[in-house]
Motif scaffolding. Sequence first.
Motif, PDB file in Angstrom:
ATOM      1  N   GLU A   1       0.760  -1.139   0.020  1.00 17.23           N
ATOM      2  CA  GLU A   1      -0.058  -0.035   0.037  1.00 17.23           C
ATOM      3  C   GLU A   1       0.856   1.198   0.122  1.00 17.23           C
ATOM      4  OE1 GLU A   1      -3.435   0.182   0.372  1.00 17.23           O
ATOM      5  OE2 GLU A   1      -3.593  -1.901  -0.123  1.00 17.23           O
ATOM      6  N   PHE A   2       0.540   2.125  -0.863  1.00 18.57           N
ATOM      7  CA  PHE A   2       1.193   3.239  -1.120  1.00 18.57           C
ATOM      8  C   PHE A   2       0.361   4.651  -1.067  1.00 18.57           C
ATOM      9  CE2 PHE A   2       3.657   0.069  -2.939  1.00 18.57           C
ATOM     10  CZ  PHE A   2       5.164   0.404  -2.554  1.00 18.57           C
TER      11      PHE A   2
ATOM     12  N   ILE B   1       4.679   7.892  -2.122  1.00 16.57           N
ATOM     13  CA  ILE B   1       4.922   8.104  -3.412  1.00 16.57           C
ATOM     14  C   ILE B   1       5.844   9.214  -3.827  1.00 16.57           C
ATOM     15  CG2 ILE B   1       4.008   8.129  -6.023  1.00 16.57           C
ATOM     16  CD1 ILE B   1       1.559   6.669  -5.043  1.00 16.57           C
ATOM     17  N   TYR B   2       5.655  10.372  -3.136  1.00 15.76           N
ATOM     18  CA  TYR B   2       6.424  11.486  -3.253  1.00 15.76           C
ATOM     19  C   TYR B   2       7.758  11.276  -2.700  1.00 15.76           C
ATOM     20  CZ  TYR B   2       7.848  16.301  -2.624  1.00 15.76           C
ATOM     21  OH  TYR B   2       8.376  17.547  -2.621  1.00 15.76           O
ATOM     22  N   GLN B   3       8.002  10.588  -1.723  1.00 16.86           N
ATOM     23  CA  GLN B   3       9.369  10.226  -1.285  1.00 16.86           C
ATOM     24  C   GLN B   3      10.018   9.546  -2.279  1.00 16.86           C
ATOM     25  OE1 GLN B   3       9.180   8.423   2.709  1.00 16.86           O
ATOM     26  NE2 GLN B   3       8.821  10.668   3.682  1.00 16.86           N
ATOM     27  N   PHE B   4       9.228   8.388  -2.831  1.00 16.11           N
ATOM     28  CA  PHE B   4      10.043   7.720  -3.882  1.00 16.11           C
ATOM     29  C   PHE B   4      10.541   8.487  -4.969  1.00 16.11           C
ATOM     30  CE2 PHE B   4       8.824   4.415  -7.215  1.00 16.11           C
ATOM     31  CZ  PHE B   4      10.058   3.580  -7.142  1.00 16.11           C
ATOM     32  N   ALA B   5       9.600   9.319  -5.516  1.00 15.70           N
ATOM     33  CA  ALA B   5       9.945  10.085  -6.787  1.00 15.70           C
ATOM     34  C   ALA B   5      11.181  11.196  -6.404  1.00 15.70           C
ATOM     35  CB  ALA B   5       8.697  10.828  -7.037  1.00 15.70           C
ATOM     36  N   THR B   6      11.075  11.736  -5.013  1.00  9.68           N
ATOM     37  CA  THR B   6      12.187  12.593  -4.671  1.00  9.68           C
ATOM     38  C   THR B   6      13.612  11.937  -4.702  1.00  9.68           C
ATOM     39  OG1 THR B   6      11.344  12.681  -2.474  1.00  9.68           O
ATOM     40  CG2 THR B   6      10.804  14.496  -3.858  1.00  9.68           C
ATOM     41  N   SER B   7      13.259  10.603  -3.965  1.00  5.67           N
ATOM     42  CA  SER B   7      14.338   9.649  -4.067  1.00  5.67           C
ATOM     43  C   SER B   7      15.120   9.508  -5.090  1.00  5.67           C
ATOM     44  CB  SER B   7      13.827   8.530  -3.039  1.00  5.67           C
ATOM     45  OG  SER B   7      14.797   7.330  -3.375  1.00  5.67           O
ATOM     46  N   PHE B   8      14.495   9.237  -5.997  1.00  6.13           N
ATOM     47  CA  PHE B   8      14.843   9.018  -7.414  1.00  6.13           C
ATOM     48  C   PHE B   8      15.575  10.141  -7.986  1.00  6.13           C
ATOM     49  CE2 PHE B   8      14.751   9.708 -11.910  1.00  6.13           C
ATOM     50  CZ  PHE B   8      15.448   8.595 -12.533  1.00  6.13           C
TER      51      PHE B   8
ATOM     52  N   ILE C   1       6.926  15.617 -10.446  1.00  9.07           N
ATOM     53  CA  ILE C   1       7.022  15.941  -8.818  1.00  9.07           C
ATOM     54  C   ILE C   1       6.368  16.971  -8.841  1.00  9.07           C
ATOM     55  CG2 ILE C   1       8.452  17.024  -7.012  1.00  9.07           C
ATOM     56  CD1 ILE C   1      10.541  14.888  -7.628  1.00  9.07           C
ATOM     57  N   SER C   2       6.583  18.098  -9.655  1.00  9.14           N
ATOM     58  CA  SER C   2       5.735  19.288  -9.654  1.00  9.14           C
ATOM     59  C   SER C   2       4.365  19.072 -10.110  1.00  9.14           C
ATOM     60  CB  SER C   2       6.212  20.130 -10.723  1.00  9.14           C
ATOM     61  OG  SER C   2       6.184  19.786 -11.962  1.00  9.14           O
ATOM     62  N   SER C   3       3.767  18.053 -10.974  1.00  7.56           N
ATOM     63  CA  SER C   3       2.425  17.910 -10.930  1.00  7.56           C
ATOM     64  C   SER C   3       1.796  17.320  -9.662  1.00  7.56           C
ATOM     65  CB  SER C   3       2.241  17.238 -12.210  1.00  7.56           C
ATOM     66  OG  SER C   3       2.556  15.793 -12.069  1.00  7.56           O
ATOM     67  N   TYR C   4       2.556  16.488  -9.141  1.00  8.47           N
ATOM     68  CA  TYR C   4       1.934  15.895  -7.779  1.00  8.47           C
ATOM     69  C   TYR C   4       1.852  16.824  -6.616  1.00  8.47           C
ATOM     70  CZ  TYR C   4       1.361  11.679  -5.277  1.00  8.47           C
ATOM     71  OH  TYR C   4       0.614  10.814  -4.352  1.00  8.47           O
ATOM     72  N   HIS C   5       2.743  17.953  -6.967  1.00 10.22           N
ATOM     73  CA  HIS C   5       2.839  18.807  -5.586  1.00 10.22           C
ATOM     74  C   HIS C   5       1.580  19.614  -5.317  1.00 10.22           C
ATOM     75  CE1 HIS C   5       7.077  20.035  -5.522  1.00 10.22           C
ATOM     76  NE2 HIS C   5       7.005  19.220  -4.453  1.00 10.22           N
ATOM     77  N   TYR C   6       0.879  19.818  -6.359  1.00 12.53           N
ATOM     78  CA  TYR C   6      -0.381  20.778  -6.168  1.00 12.53           C
ATOM     79  C   TYR C   6      -1.797  19.682  -5.919  1.00 12.53           C
ATOM     80  CZ  TYR C   6       2.912  24.484  -7.385  1.00 12.53           C
ATOM     81  OH  TYR C   6       3.678  25.162  -7.220  1.00 12.53           O
TER      82      TYR C   6
ATOM     83  N   SER D   1      -1.684   9.829  -8.166  1.00 12.66           N
ATOM     84  CA  SER D   1      -0.569   9.001  -7.220  1.00 12.66           C
ATOM     85  C   SER D   1      -0.386   7.762  -7.937  1.00 12.66           C
ATOM     86  CB  SER D   1      -1.566   8.477  -5.948  1.00 12.66           C
ATOM     87  OG  SER D   1      -1.670   9.603  -5.178  1.00 12.66           O
ATOM     88  N   SER D   2      -1.217   7.020  -8.476  1.00 14.22           N
ATOM     89  CA  SER D   2      -0.832   5.788  -9.111  1.00 14.22           C
ATOM     90  C   SER D   2       0.024   5.908 -10.327  1.00 14.22           C
ATOM     91  CB  SER D   2      -2.110   5.130  -9.644  1.00 14.22           C
ATOM     92  OG  SER D   2      -1.909   3.894 -10.431  1.00 14.22           O
ATOM     93  N   GLN D   3      -0.221   7.041 -11.347  1.00 14.64           N
ATOM     94  CA  GLN D   3       0.718   7.388 -12.348  1.00 14.64           C
ATOM     95  C   GLN D   3       2.079   7.780 -11.933  1.00 14.64           C
ATOM     96  OE1 GLN D   3      -1.363  10.341 -14.758  1.00 14.64           O
ATOM     97  NE2 GLN D   3      -3.025   8.651 -15.174  1.00 14.64           N
ATOM     98  N   ALA D   4       2.126   8.471 -10.801  1.00 13.47           N
ATOM     99  CA  ALA D   4       3.511   8.983 -10.344  1.00 13.47           C
ATOM    100  C   ALA D   4       4.188   7.913  -9.983  1.00 13.47           C
ATOM    101  CB  ALA D   4       3.323   9.963  -9.474  1.00 13.47           C
ATOM    102  N   PHE D   5       3.743   7.006  -9.204  1.00  8.42           N
ATOM    103  CA  PHE D   5       4.543   5.813  -9.047  1.00  8.42           C
ATOM    104  C   PHE D   5       4.927   5.065  -9.916  1.00  8.42           C
ATOM    105  CE2 PHE D   5       4.825   1.260  -7.865  1.00  8.42           C
ATOM    106  CZ  PHE D   5       5.645   1.271  -6.767  1.00  8.42           C
ATOM    107  N   TYR D   6       4.125   4.623 -11.114  1.00 10.25           N
ATOM    108  CA  TYR D   6       4.849   3.872 -12.276  1.00 10.25           C
ATOM    109  C   TYR D   6       5.765   4.642 -13.058  1.00 10.25           C
ATOM    110  CZ  TYR D   6       1.608  -0.100 -11.125  1.00 10.25           C
ATOM    111  OH  TYR D   6       0.950  -0.927 -10.554  1.00 10.25           O
TER     112      TYR D   6
END
Lengths: 166, 228
Positions: free
Chosen positions: B110-111, B116-123, B174-179, B198-203
């Motif tokens: 479960e995410f 997911i945000y942390q996952f993206a920033t970690s990348f 990241i920027s599209s997910y921020h808002y 959320s789902s799209q950002a993860f994939y």
Amino acid sequence: MKKILNGMFCVLKYVLLISAFVSTLYIVIYMFQRLEKDLTQAASVFIPYLLLFILFCINLVGRQKSVNQNIFYNITCCLVFATITYCGYRAIFDENLLLRAKTKYGIDFNFYNDFIAPMKTMLYGLSIANICFMFHKKEEKAPEIPVEEPVEQIAPRKKRKAEGTK
Amino acid sequence: MKNILLEYIKIIGYTVVGLVFAYSAFYFILNFHHAKELSRTVSINVKENDMYNKIANNIAEVKGNIAGFNSGKYHGNVPLGFLLTMSGKLEICTRQFENETFMQLQDRTEFGAQDIYQFATSFQSSILNGCLIQQFYDLSSSTGNEIPDASVRSFAPFLKTNIESMIDSSSYIISSYHYNNIYYFTTDLTNNTLYNRSSQAFYKTLSLYDKSSDLLLELSNWFKNEVN
């Protein structure tokens, strides 16, 4: 029952007013400090609070029943202050608001800034309604009903009269 | 006359209270709803995800490719210094891939938005900055003479294009997910947008990991062929 509920909401109103004011004060001052803006510009946010404080003081000192015992007004006040407190809580503690994580200020200013205008509207609305409820018709005094003498006192007189006629 | 006026004022008072009540109730419920929407989690079984398994296999292969290098036994045309540098860079990259956020993924199903945000920033911080830009961007943007081997030289523009496209993609995610804090009248459409985002950002982030691991594998394969 209505009196108990009204008393409860009346007390809750003041508690929630304090919590709403404190959360707004914290967020707005912190926001203005971080953005290095002049704090006098934040005065417009606190004017409606000041107005409500003054009106509530007048209500309390003047013992205005038309406002203090108006259950609808008290419930609305509670709802407004609860909404402001909840928005403040979300801006500070809701981790799912991602701008909070990005800016690393610990507060999502963007989220709260959107809420300032509705907050002012609601507070000014409460102030206007409070002023409106202050004007009310004075309760007319009920006409005095003549008090009849107790039956026990009349009875001996009747007895005496009856005895006299005999 | 006075009484009528007072009655009117009373009516105005009740009307204003009614409007304020409706407005605050709307905001109160909307905020609850928005908070609930944002706390929705995306169910992804990472262990059974093909892309995740492919990345893990790629990294294991890269590790195997650089493990067999013995500088004492090398007698090829490429300068030894260049090979040692490449070996060090590839090793740093594999370590970056095994960073905490990426490795923790396999234990979860479960995410939430924050994960997911942390996952993206970690990348962005570990893979893009720590590995691709710091280790290989200079190689990809060099004019040619600095690279002693012809196959790496031909690979360099491809590397550069990929790194630059990944910079753009990760910034966009990241920027599209921020808002996600913007909300108005919540409809099914906005609900779906929040959830799908959320789902799209993860994939999308996972696919960027995949792309990066492919690049590393390419480089490590060249390295292996050169060394053996």
